[in-house]
Design a protein around this motif. Sequence first.
Motif, PDB file in Angstrom:
ATOM      1  N   THR A  84      24.102  24.167  25.675  1.00 44.29           N
ATOM      2  CA  THR A  84      22.709  24.521  25.962  1.00 44.29           C
ATOM      3  C   THR A  84      22.480  26.015  25.777  1.00 44.29           C
ATOM      4  OG1 THR A  84      22.478  22.694  27.544  1.00 44.29           O
ATOM      5  CG2 THR A  84      20.896  24.493  27.713  1.00 44.29           C
ATOM      6  N   ILE A  85      23.342  26.817  26.359  1.00 46.81           N
ATOM      7  CA  ILE A  85      23.189  28.273  26.258  1.00 46.81           C
ATOM      8  C   ILE A  85      23.376  28.742  24.818  1.00 46.81           C
ATOM      9  CG2 ILE A  85      24.230  30.483  26.943  1.00 46.81           C
ATOM     10  CD1 ILE A  85      24.791  29.189  29.679  1.00 46.81           C
ATOM     11  N   LEU A  86      24.260  28.093  24.079  1.00 41.37           N
ATOM     12  CA  LEU A  86      24.546  28.515  22.710  1.00 41.37           C
ATOM     13  C   LEU A  86      23.411  28.163  21.748  1.00 41.37           C
ATOM     14  CD1 LEU A  86      26.666  29.829  20.855  1.00 41.37           C
ATOM     15  CD2 LEU A  86      27.606  27.536  20.467  1.00 41.37           C
ATOM     16  N   TYR A  87      22.854  26.965  21.876  1.00 41.92           N
ATOM     17  CA  TYR A  87      21.923  26.464  20.861  1.00 41.92           C
ATOM     18  C   TYR A  87      20.453  26.477  21.275  1.00 41.92           C
ATOM     19  CZ  TYR A  87      26.169  24.847  18.574  1.00 41.92           C
ATOM     20  OH  TYR A  87      27.397  24.800  17.985  1.00 41.92           O
ATOM     21  N   CYS A  88      20.159  26.541  22.561  1.00 43.68           N
ATOM     22  CA  CYS A  88      18.756  26.525  22.995  1.00 43.68           C
ATOM     23  C   CYS A  88      18.154  27.921  22.925  1.00 43.68           C
ATOM     24  CB  CYS A  88      18.645  26.003  24.424  1.00 43.68           C
ATOM     25  SG  CYS A  88      18.823  24.219  24.575  1.00 43.68           S
ATOM     26  N   TYR A  94      11.696  25.942  30.537  1.00 44.52           N
ATOM     27  CA  TYR A  94      12.095  24.571  30.860  1.00 44.52           C
ATOM     28  C   TYR A  94      13.619  24.428  30.898  1.00 44.52           C
ATOM     29  CZ  TYR A  94       7.250  23.388  29.668  1.00 44.52           C
ATOM     30  OH  TYR A  94       5.884  23.327  29.629  1.00 44.52           O
ATOM     31  N   ILE A  95      14.294  25.106  29.987  1.00 43.59           N
ATOM     32  CA  ILE A  95      15.759  25.029  29.916  1.00 43.59           C
ATOM     33  C   ILE A  95      16.373  25.547  31.205  1.00 43.59           C
ATOM     34  CG2 ILE A  95      17.812  25.859  28.695  1.00 43.59           C
ATOM     35  CD1 ILE A  95      16.088  23.822  27.158  1.00 43.59           C
ATOM     36  N   TRP A  96      15.840  26.648  31.719  1.00 41.19           N
ATOM     37  CA  TRP A  96      16.397  27.241  32.935  1.00 41.19           C
ATOM     38  C   TRP A  96      16.135  26.384  34.162  1.00 41.19           C
ATOM     39  CZ3 TRP A  96      20.027  30.592  32.481  1.00 41.19           C
ATOM     40  CH2 TRP A  96      20.074  31.413  31.364  1.00 41.19           C
ATOM     41  N   ILE A 101      19.004  23.044  38.371  1.00 38.55           N
ATOM     42  CA  ILE A 101      19.312  21.781  39.062  1.00 38.55           C
ATOM     43  C   ILE A 101      20.717  21.312  38.710  1.00 38.55           C
ATOM     44  CG2 ILE A 101      18.774  19.312  39.084  1.00 38.55           C
ATOM     45  CD1 ILE A 101      16.976  20.815  40.901  1.00 38.55           C
ATOM     46  N   LEU A 102      21.089  21.427  37.449  1.00 35.04           N
ATOM     47  CA  LEU A 102      22.417  21.005  37.004  1.00 35.04           C
ATOM     48  C   LEU A 102      23.509  21.730  37.796  1.00 35.04           C
ATOM     49  CD1 LEU A 102      23.949  19.320  34.719  1.00 35.04           C
ATOM     50  CD2 LEU A 102      24.076  21.499  33.492  1.00 35.04           C
ATOM     51  N   ILE A 103      23.377  23.030  37.927  1.00 40.99           N
ATOM     52  CA  ILE A 103      24.382  23.817  38.645  1.00 40.99           C
ATOM     53  C   ILE A 103      24.262  23.608  40.158  1.00 40.99           C
ATOM     54  CG2 ILE A 103      25.168  26.164  39.170  1.00 40.99           C
ATOM     55  CD1 ILE A 103      24.320  26.968  36.349  1.00 40.99           C
ATOM     56  N   SER A 273      19.396  16.363  36.911  1.00 40.84           N
ATOM     57  CA  SER A 273      18.923  16.915  35.632  1.00 40.84           C
ATOM     58  C   SER A 273      17.975  15.955  34.934  1.00 40.84           C
ATOM     59  CB  SER A 273      20.116  17.211  34.717  1.00 40.84           C
ATOM     60  OG  SER A 273      20.966  18.174  35.296  1.00 40.84           O
ATOM     61  N   LEU A 274      18.321  14.669  34.914  1.00 43.97           N
ATOM     62  CA  LEU A 274      17.447  13.675  34.289  1.00 43.97           C
ATOM     63  C   LEU A 274      16.105  13.584  35.018  1.00 43.97           C
ATOM     64  CD1 LEU A 274      19.999  10.810  33.512  1.00 43.97           C
ATOM     65  CD2 LEU A 274      18.854  12.299  31.856  1.00 43.97           C
ATOM     66  N   GLY A 275      16.150  13.656  36.352  1.00 47.95           N
ATOM     67  CA  GLY A 275      14.916  13.640  37.124  1.00 47.95           C
ATOM     68  C   GLY A 275      14.043  14.846  36.813  1.00 47.95           C
ATOM     69  N   THR A 276      14.669  16.002  36.659  1.00 47.84           N
ATOM     70  CA  THR A 276      13.938  17.229  36.328  1.00 47.84           C
ATOM     71  C   THR A 276      13.308  17.149  34.942  1.00 47.84           C
ATOM     72  OG1 THR A 276      15.494  18.498  37.693  1.00 47.84           O
ATOM     73  CG2 THR A 276      14.119  19.733  36.145  1.00 47.84           C
ATOM     74  N   ILE A 277      14.067  16.623  33.983  1.00 48.31           N
ATOM     75  CA  ILE A 277      13.535  16.464  32.617  1.00 48.31           C
ATOM     76  C   ILE A 277      12.347  15.511  32.616  1.00 48.31           C
ATOM     77  CG2 ILE A 277      14.055  15.596  30.293  1.00 48.31           C
ATOM     78  CD1 ILE A 277      16.961  16.552  30.786  1.00 48.31           C
ATOM     79  N   ALA A 278      12.446  14.429  33.398  1.00 47.06           N
ATOM     80  CA  ALA A 278      11.337  13.467  33.497  1.00 47.06           C
ATOM     81  C   ALA A 278      10.080  14.139  34.046  1.00 47.06           C
ATOM     82  CB  ALA A 278      11.742  12.297  34.388  1.00 47.06           C
ATOM     83  N   ILE A 279      10.249  15.027  35.016  1.00 46.96           N
ATOM     84  CA  ILE A 279       9.114  15.744  35.601  1.00 46.96           C
ATOM     85  C   ILE A 279       8.496  16.707  34.580  1.00 46.96           C
ATOM     86  CG2 ILE A 279       8.482  17.508  37.308  1.00 46.96           C
ATOM     87  CD1 ILE A 279      10.580  16.167  39.162  1.00 46.96           C
TER      88      ILE A 279
END
Length: 357
Positions: A84-88, A94-96, A101-103, A273-279
């Motif tokens: 994510t950090i390398l390619y985004c 949104y990425i942050w 949440i992931l961390i 993370s999936l819940g956050t992406i859905a939001i």
Amino acid sequence: MLVLFNEYFNFHLNIFYYVPYRAIFSLLSSFFINLYLGPHFIYHFKKLKKYQIIRENGPKTHRLKNETPTMGGIFIISSILFSTILYCNLSNIYIWYVIIILIGYGIIGLIDDYKKIKYKNSKGLTLKWKYFFLSIFAFIFISIMNANNQSIIPTQLMIPFYIKNSFEMNYLYIFLCYFVIVGTSNAVNITDGLDGLAIMPVVFLACAFALISLFSENINNSNFLHIHYVKNSEELAILCMAIIGSGLGFLWFNSYPAKVFMGDVGSLSLGGSLGTIAILLHQELLLIIMGGVFVFETISVIMQIMSFKIRRKRIFKMAPIHHHYEIKGILEPLIVVRFWIISLILLLIGLISLKVC
């Protein structure tokens, strides 16, 4: 990071601009990182005797797994973060949000797993403390997200299969966001009870959200599919591809018979993370449809508890429901593959609903 370097140094390399290229590299990178880290992780955790603590009242067949390393979610999170950090494009907020949440949920899961291993008890954090930390983190996160950008937290709920397509919720939407993040994290955690059972539905959901994030970026596509237009959402596709690659790389070692388990550090972080992406994509109800396996697993636990408290009788031989089928004598790989099939079918139903409404 590569996008920012490309802009700063004026390399003008299209491979760093085009989302499909970056998404594919993100998937491949996270996949091969897991293939590399997996054997080292398994070896060192076996050496340190960081084994999965099997609950005493679980299926008897699971006692054979008491020397399987756990906390494999550590290298899942590591590979996702790296890709994510390398390619985004790291200027995309949104990425942050997803990384936080992931961390954050990963740390809560890590504490839970550590307590299980240290005290050789399958309970880990008590239920109230686990929900307390998950809830506090979710509310703080939603408040920050709402304060930074009001458009991220709208008052409308997108409804699949409904002709008007949206429902006004006002500030109740904030509580829905809370339940989506905390509920999804716990649902994945509950489902993670058999070898490979949870990780493939996670991969399927990430595939769907990768597609939706690409469609949501384009206002014409979003209008055609009746989904919410989300500016700059295409970067989430790259993150979703990192989850897919990491999930497939983890499945390499987690498929039956599992050589490593993801533990709470993996299940809570992936679910959150999936819940956050859905939001962020405004597809909370679509998450419930496509993640139906997680929903059924959670409902089976709730039904079992309520039935026993009210009627003093159990509905299932054991909850979650995958243990019910295990005790009935169905082989573990058979249960897992059938749940994967159901998950894929629900995913397709969810995607169809985008245009039906």
